[in-house]
Scaffold this active site. Structure first.
Site, PDB file in Angstrom:
ATOM      1  N   ASP A  53       0.832  -1.206   0.000  1.00 16.94           N
ATOM      2  CA  ASP A  53       0.000   0.000   0.000  1.00 16.94           C
ATOM      3  C   ASP A  53       0.870   1.260   0.000  1.00 16.94           C
ATOM      4  O   ASP A  53       2.061   1.220   0.303  1.00 16.94           O
ATOM      5  CB  ASP A  53      -0.885   0.036   1.251  1.00 16.94           C
ATOM      6  CG  ASP A  53      -2.014  -0.973   1.201  1.00 16.94           C
ATOM      7  OD1 ASP A  53      -2.051  -1.780   0.255  1.00 16.94           O
ATOM      8  OD2 ASP A  53      -2.847  -0.967   2.131  1.00 16.94           O
ATOM      9  N   HIS A 205       3.959  -1.970   3.058  1.00 22.46           N
ATOM     10  CA  HIS A 205       3.858  -0.615   2.513  1.00 22.46           C
ATOM     11  C   HIS A 205       5.124  -0.235   1.763  1.00 22.46           C
ATOM     12  O   HIS A 205       6.217  -0.709   2.093  1.00 22.46           O
ATOM     13  CB  HIS A 205       3.578   0.389   3.634  1.00 22.46           C
ATOM     14  CG  HIS A 205       2.283   0.137   4.348  1.00 22.46           C
ATOM     15  ND1 HIS A 205       2.135  -0.859   5.293  1.00 22.46           N
ATOM     16  CD2 HIS A 205       1.075   0.732   4.244  1.00 22.46           C
ATOM     17  CE1 HIS A 205       0.885  -0.868   5.735  1.00 22.46           C
ATOM     18  NE2 HIS A 205       0.226   0.101   5.118  1.00 22.46           N
TER      19      HIS A 205
END
Length: 260
Positions: A53, A205
């Site tokens: 993400d 991430h």
């Protein structure tokens, strides 16, 4: 950096979500050509979906280097307003065979979760940018912080009517809470009890601040390879996976909010 001013808010939210979703179950929805659970029935394969993400960023290139070196594909859920100045990164994600999903345009919780139309508008804006850069649309979405407490039956129907499909996770590293978490801690979190989840949908991430995730990634990949996992990307044909929809007063409130 564009998101430095928002880092403390995002960290606080991630802390709440992290502790809420540790070891939580997800729903594997059977509403598309390919249900994730079907992977379990094919030669007893063990499947992992690496997902990242908060990109794109300049550091995302390093993640791509590591994936390429290990001959592994992943899925990137991108924030729309970070695509500007990072178009080449997005092109590389696409050209190297990785999958691209939507992670809203601003990642600002008050704005994206104001109501259903605001959320969908954020996803559409990101989709338009990704199409402009890659020539291909994406309808794969991930809720910032996950769909828990944001998803209800009427909103799910509204998302489906807009061709969107939701993908949460069942294992996560704490890099969303603390980007400076030591690499060995991230490895331990990302490889914790994978046998409880097949397929594994692993959340990490790849924004500019996630240098330690980069350091941890080769060890994470090595672990799953040694355990015999097959790495796959989420595609338009992959069945949805999302946290269970709660039926309580809070859910009733969300029903009314997201009908607008």
């Amino acid at each position: 950096m564009k998101h430095k001013n928002n880092i403390f808010v995002r960290t606080a939210v991630f802390m709440c979500i992290f502790f809420m979703t540790i070891n939580s179950n997800v729903v594997f929805a059977n509403n598309s050509k390919h249900n994730l659970n079907e992977d379990l029935q094919k030669d007893n394969k063990k499947i992992i979906y690496l997902t990242f993400d908060d990109g794109p960023s300049k550091l995302t290139d390093k993640f791509l280097d590591i994936l390429k070196e290990n001959n592994v594909k992943a899925t990137f859920f991108l924030i729309g307003n970070q695509i500007e100045d990072n178009e080449q990164v997005v092109k590389r994600i696409y050209s190297e065979g990785h999958s691209i999903g939507l992670h809203t345009y601003t990642h600002k919780y008050r704005k994206i979760y104001k109501n259903g139309d605001s959320f969908i508008d954020e996803m559409n804006k990101s989709n338009e940018l990704i199409k402009k850069v890659t020539g291909k649309e994406s309808h794969l979405i991930r809720f910032p912080g996950g769909s828990r407490k944001h998803l209800n039956k009427s909103f799910l129907e509204k998302l489906h009517n807009n061709k969107f499909k939701i993908y949460d996770w069942n294992i996560q590293a704490s890099d969303g809470i603390n980007p400076k978490s030591p690499p060995d801690k991230l490895v331990k979190e990302a490889t914790k009890d994978p046998d409880k989840h097949n397929p594994v949908i692993l959340l990490m991430h790849c924004d500019y601040m996630h240098k330690n995730t980069c350091i941890a990634l080769p060890e994470i990949i090595k672990y799953y390879k040694l355990q015999g996992y097959e790495f796959k990307t989420i595609t338009e044909d992959t069945g949805e996976v999302y946290f269970p929809i709660r039926t309580n007063k809070a859910s009733s409130f969300l029903e009314k909010l997201f009908k607008n």
